[in-house]
Scaffold this motif. Sequence first.
Motif, short mmCIF file in Angstrom:
data_model
loop_
_atom_site.label_atom_id
_atom_site.label_comp_id
_atom_site.label_asym_id
_atom_site.label_seq_id
_atom_site.Cartn_x
_atom_site.Cartn_y
_atom_site.Cartn_z
N LEU A 1 0.92 -1.29 -0.21
CA LEU A 1 0.06 0.09 0.06
C LEU A 1 0.80 1.27 0.10
CD1 LEU A 1 -3.00 -1.22 2.60
CD2 LEU A 1 -3.09 -0.60 -0.06
N PHE A 2 2.07 1.13 0.67
CA PHE A 2 3.06 2.10 0.30
C PHE A 2 3.86 2.13 -0.86
CE2 PHE A 2 6.85 4.54 1.40
CZ PHE A 2 6.57 5.66 2.23
N ASP A 3 3.60 3.10 -1.79
CA ASP A 3 4.15 3.06 -3.05
C ASP A 3 5.40 3.89 -3.20
OD1 ASP A 3 4.66 3.24 -5.86
OD2 ASP A 3 2.87 1.79 -6.23
N ALA A 4 6.58 3.53 -3.34
CA ALA A 4 7.37 4.69 -3.41
C ALA A 4 7.44 5.38 -4.60
CB ALA A 4 8.87 3.98 -3.36
N ARG A 5 6.86 5.20 -5.50
CA ARG A 5 6.73 6.11 -6.61
C ARG A 5 5.99 7.49 -6.51
NH1 ARG A 5 3.51 2.65 -10.76
NH2 ARG A 5 2.52 1.99 -8.84
N SER A 6 5.31 7.54 -5.21
CA SER A 6 4.48 8.71 -4.80
C SER A 6 5.43 9.31 -3.91
CB SER A 6 3.19 8.42 -4.26
OG SER A 6 2.46 9.40 -3.69
N PRO A 7 5.61 10.55 -3.79
CA PRO A 7 6.69 11.26 -2.64
C PRO A 7 6.24 10.79 -1.30
CG PRO A 7 6.23 12.69 -4.46
CD PRO A 7 5.30 11.48 -4.64
N ASP A 8 5.00 10.85 -1.11
CA ASP A 8 4.73 10.34 0.46
C ASP A 8 4.12 8.90 0.54
OD1 ASP A 8 2.12 10.53 -0.82
OD2 ASP A 8 1.45 12.28 0.46
N GLY A 9 4.31 8.26 -0.70
CA GLY A 9 3.72 6.66 -0.41
C GLY A 9 2.30 6.54 -0.62
N LEU A 10 1.49 7.54 -0.80
CA LEU A 10 0.05 7.29 -0.77
C LEU A 10 -0.49 7.97 -2.20
CD1 LEU A 10 -0.48 9.18 2.64
CD2 LEU A 10 -0.44 6.75 2.22
N ASP B 1 -3.93 2.76 -11.23
CA ASP B 1 -2.28 2.76 -10.80
C ASP B 1 -1.91 4.41 -10.37
OD1 ASP B 1 -0.21 1.18 -10.19
OD2 ASP B 1 1.00 1.99 -11.68
N LEU B 2 -0.71 4.75 -10.57
CA LEU B 2 -0.28 6.23 -10.38
C LEU B 2 -0.48 7.01 -11.49
CD1 LEU B 2 1.33 8.08 -8.56
CD2 LEU B 2 3.43 7.39 -9.91
N TYR B 3 -1.79 7.54 -11.33
CA TYR B 3 -2.50 8.13 -12.37
C TYR B 3 -1.97 9.73 -12.31
CZ TYR B 3 -6.11 10.00 -15.62
OH TYR B 3 -6.74 10.67 -16.86
N ASP B 4 -1.01 10.04 -13.07
CA ASP B 4 -0.63 11.52 -12.88
C ASP B 4 -0.31 12.02 -14.51
OD1 ASP B 4 0.65 13.73 -12.05
OD2 ASP B 4 2.72 12.78 -12.01
N VAL C 1 -1.77 5.94 -4.71
CA VAL C 1 -1.69 5.16 -5.79
C VAL C 1 -2.66 4.15 -5.90
CG1 VAL C 1 -0.05 3.59 -7.08
CG2 VAL C 1 0.97 5.48 -5.87
N ASP C 2 -3.70 4.24 -6.86
CA ASP C 2 -4.93 3.41 -7.06
C ASP C 2 -4.35 1.88 -7.12
OD1 ASP C 2 -7.40 2.60 -7.38
OD2 ASP C 2 -7.21 2.66 -9.60
N PRO C 3 -5.12 1.29 -6.18
CA PRO C 3 -4.80 -0.30 -6.16
C PRO C 3 -5.20 -0.95 -7.37
CG PRO C 3 -6.43 0.16 -4.64
CD PRO C 3 -5.85 1.28 -5.30
N GLY C 4 -6.24 -0.15 -8.29
CA GLY C 4 -6.97 -0.77 -9.38
C GLY C 4 -6.32 -0.42 -10.73
#
Length: 219
Positions: free
Chosen positions: A28-37, A45-48, A39-42
Amino acid sequence: MKLAIATTLFASAAAFAPSTSKVGSTQLFDARSPDGLGVDPGPLDLYDPFGFVESSTPEAFARRRAVEIKHGRIAMAAFVGMLFQELGVTFPGSFDLAGNYPFSEVLKDGMGFPALTNVPAFGLWQIVFAILLAELGAVPASQYTGGPQNLPGGYDGFAPLVPGGYPFDKQIEDPVERDRKLNIEIQNGRAAMLGVTGAMMHSCLDSCDHHFFYPITHN
């Protein structure tokens, strides 16, 4: 009609809830996001699409995350309020002591923006004043993290009216469970922002009879 609205709300909440199979996973903590939060588990994903994650400074990202969380909370509360309005539930009494502006008459010309025309000017100023109090004191817009654990969207409070914390005194100490709950809030807030936007558009359309959830309420 009420059963249809309740069923729709339950289905919407279930659709955006994270999978329970990931409750015990640190993924649940995803390093691709600066705060680890966030990121959609569905499938999203990392929608940016605008590249904010890559281009933002730490300060800019903290501000954007805090703004997203605050807007999501407001949207979730607004969506529930829209459901009550659609069911015809209003506050008892009136805007003024003389009883010239009863709350029950606000929705007579429709919901959303059409309803604002039935709110007296003094009532609109009260709304603006309440927002200013929140933005400057209770949940200041300049504070991006706060509370005992200094979490995004947390606030130090405004004693004695607003307790500090995230958003209240009870804190989740387990990191995995905390990340799970924070992600649930972010994802449900995003869904609520989309839902509120769609309902507001419905309220502006003559074909929807200026209702938030047409045609659900017309079946």
